[in-house]
Design an enzyme around this catalytic site. Structure first.
Site, mmCIF file in Angstrom:
data_model
loop_
_atom_site.group_PDB
_atom_site.id
_atom_site.type_symbol
_atom_site.label_atom_id
_atom_site.label_comp_id
_atom_site.label_asym_id
_atom_site.label_seq_id
_atom_site.Cartn_x
_atom_site.Cartn_y
_atom_site.Cartn_z
ATOM 1 N N LYS A 181 0.826 -1.211 0.000
ATOM 2 C CA LYS A 181 0.000 0.000 0.000
ATOM 3 C C LYS A 181 0.860 1.261 0.000
ATOM 4 O O LYS A 181 0.471 2.271 -0.575
ATOM 5 C CB LYS A 181 -0.950 0.017 1.194
ATOM 6 N N LYS B 265 -11.468 -5.952 -5.896
ATOM 7 C CA LYS B 265 -12.448 -4.881 -6.073
ATOM 8 C C LYS B 265 -11.800 -3.610 -6.601
ATOM 9 O O LYS B 265 -12.490 -2.720 -7.077
ATOM 10 C CB LYS B 265 -13.214 -4.629 -4.777
ATOM 11 N N LYS C 265 -5.910 -12.847 -8.267
ATOM 12 C CA LYS C 265 -7.141 -12.853 -7.470
ATOM 13 C C LYS C 265 -8.097 -11.751 -7.960
ATOM 14 O O LYS C 265 -7.661 -10.658 -8.291
ATOM 15 C CB LYS C 265 -6.754 -12.607 -6.010
#
Ligand code: TRP
Length: 330
Positions: free
Chosen positions: A113, A198, A195
């Site tokens: 992040k 979203k 994966k």
């Protein structure tokens, strides 16, 4: 015998995908009668990356409605909003004092992040796993059902629980991660080894629980496959295998059953069938969510009942912690 405690949470940032549904929320529904469950909407975690306030507020309610629409019973579980319980922030502060900067900065998600939001590497981002440990430890949790990406954070919670207990005496239960295995991993429809996320930039990569029927069918139509024209589950066929897994998860059938059903069929028909079964399962969930969102009074009542239960459990642990560490109180 007392029921074991399960704790999990989802951030109200971004829309949930069918991967979250199959891998998380739907499993919680199965666990709720067997365990004492605490399910939170992690709004405090969400603000570690920048959020639009109005949107955060809207998504919090939408997520609460979605949980219930998926089958979480707010009268059986404690379904609540994280920021309604001050003890999360309070315990985080205490745990911060036994967390080493080194271990926090080694967390994979923090590193990822920080790279992604290089302009906003704030203290909260680094403290995120400590807040998560506070979430889990406040409720004397036995099991934490999470995706594999959160396993490292649950391990930090364990380390902190053990460290605190060693230093101040038995206080926290040491939690176990409950990682969903096998068919639960749903991949992107565009890059079948990644994966489903979203936050994927490709709009066709993820199917959201909020997508309407036409959108769902269109996304499946555009899903990547291969040129072999054979519908079977195989490592060298990641696109078809992913679609088959999605089909099984939504149809509730086994892989051999699905393979038999599509034997000799073309990819076009197959993709349409996958899209249709997903749309069929989601339609009643979306309808229920709409109804819940239309009655905000009832929805906030559910959340305050959940918060009340969470508050009591959390207070109990926090008082014990404050006593153990030597905070004076009359
Ligand atoms: N970090 C988790 C995620 O993004 C959400 C979360 C917050 C959580 N607190 C938690 C999950 C406690 C399990 C337990 O998926």
């Amino acid at each position: 015998m007392e029921k074991k405690v399960i704790y999990s949470a989802v951030q109200p940032s971004g829309n949930l995908t069918i991967g979250n549904y199959v891998g998380a929320v739907r499993n919680w529904v199965r666990l709720q009668s067997e365990y004492e469950c605490f399910f939170a909407i992690a709004d405090m975690h969400a603000i570690t990356v920048r959020q639009e306030p109005a949107e955060l507020r809207r998504r919090t309610l939408e997520l609460a409605a979605l949980y219930i629409a998926c089958g979480i019973n707010p009268e059986e579980c404690a379904l609540y909003v994280q920021s309604h319980i001050p003890a999360h922030a309070e315990l985080t502060w205490v745990l911060n004092s036994i967390t080493y900067v080194g271990e926090a900065s080694r967390m994979t998600q923090f590193k990822d992040k920080s790279a992604k939001h290089a302009e906003n590497v704030n203290m909260g981002l680094m403290d995120y796993p400590v807040l998560m440990a506070a979430d889990i430890l406040l409720y004397q949790t036995d099991c934490v059902p999470v995706g594999a990406d959160q396993k490292q954070h649950v391990e930090l919670s364990r380390d902190l629980a053990i460290r605190f207990n060693n230093r101040y005496g038995e206080t926290f239960k040491v939690p176990e991660p409950l990682i969903q295995k096998g068919g639960a991993r749903i991949c992107s429809l565009q890059e079948s080894t990644k994966k489903m996320s979203k936050s994927d930039e490709n709009p066709n990569a993820a199917v959201f629980l909020s997508d309407d029927r036409d959108t769902i069918i269109r996304k499946f139509k555009r899903a990547v496959t291969d040129s072999d024209n054979c519908i079977r589950f195989a490592e060298e066929k990641p696109g078809i295998s992913n679609l088959l897994q999605i089909y099984c998860a939504f149809k509730g059938c086994t892989m051999p059953e699905a393979e038999r059903e599509f034997e000799g069929k073309g990819y076009g028909d197959f993709k349409l069938a996958v899209g249709e079964v997903v749309a069929d399962v989601l339609a009643p969930v979306q309808e229920k969510q709409r109804q819940l969102l239309a009655d905000k009074k009832q929805l906030s009542e559910y959340l305050s009942v959940g918060a009340e239960r969470a508050f009591k459990a959390a207070r109990k642990t926090l008082s014990k912690v404050y006593r153990k560490i030597g905070f004076w109180r009359e």
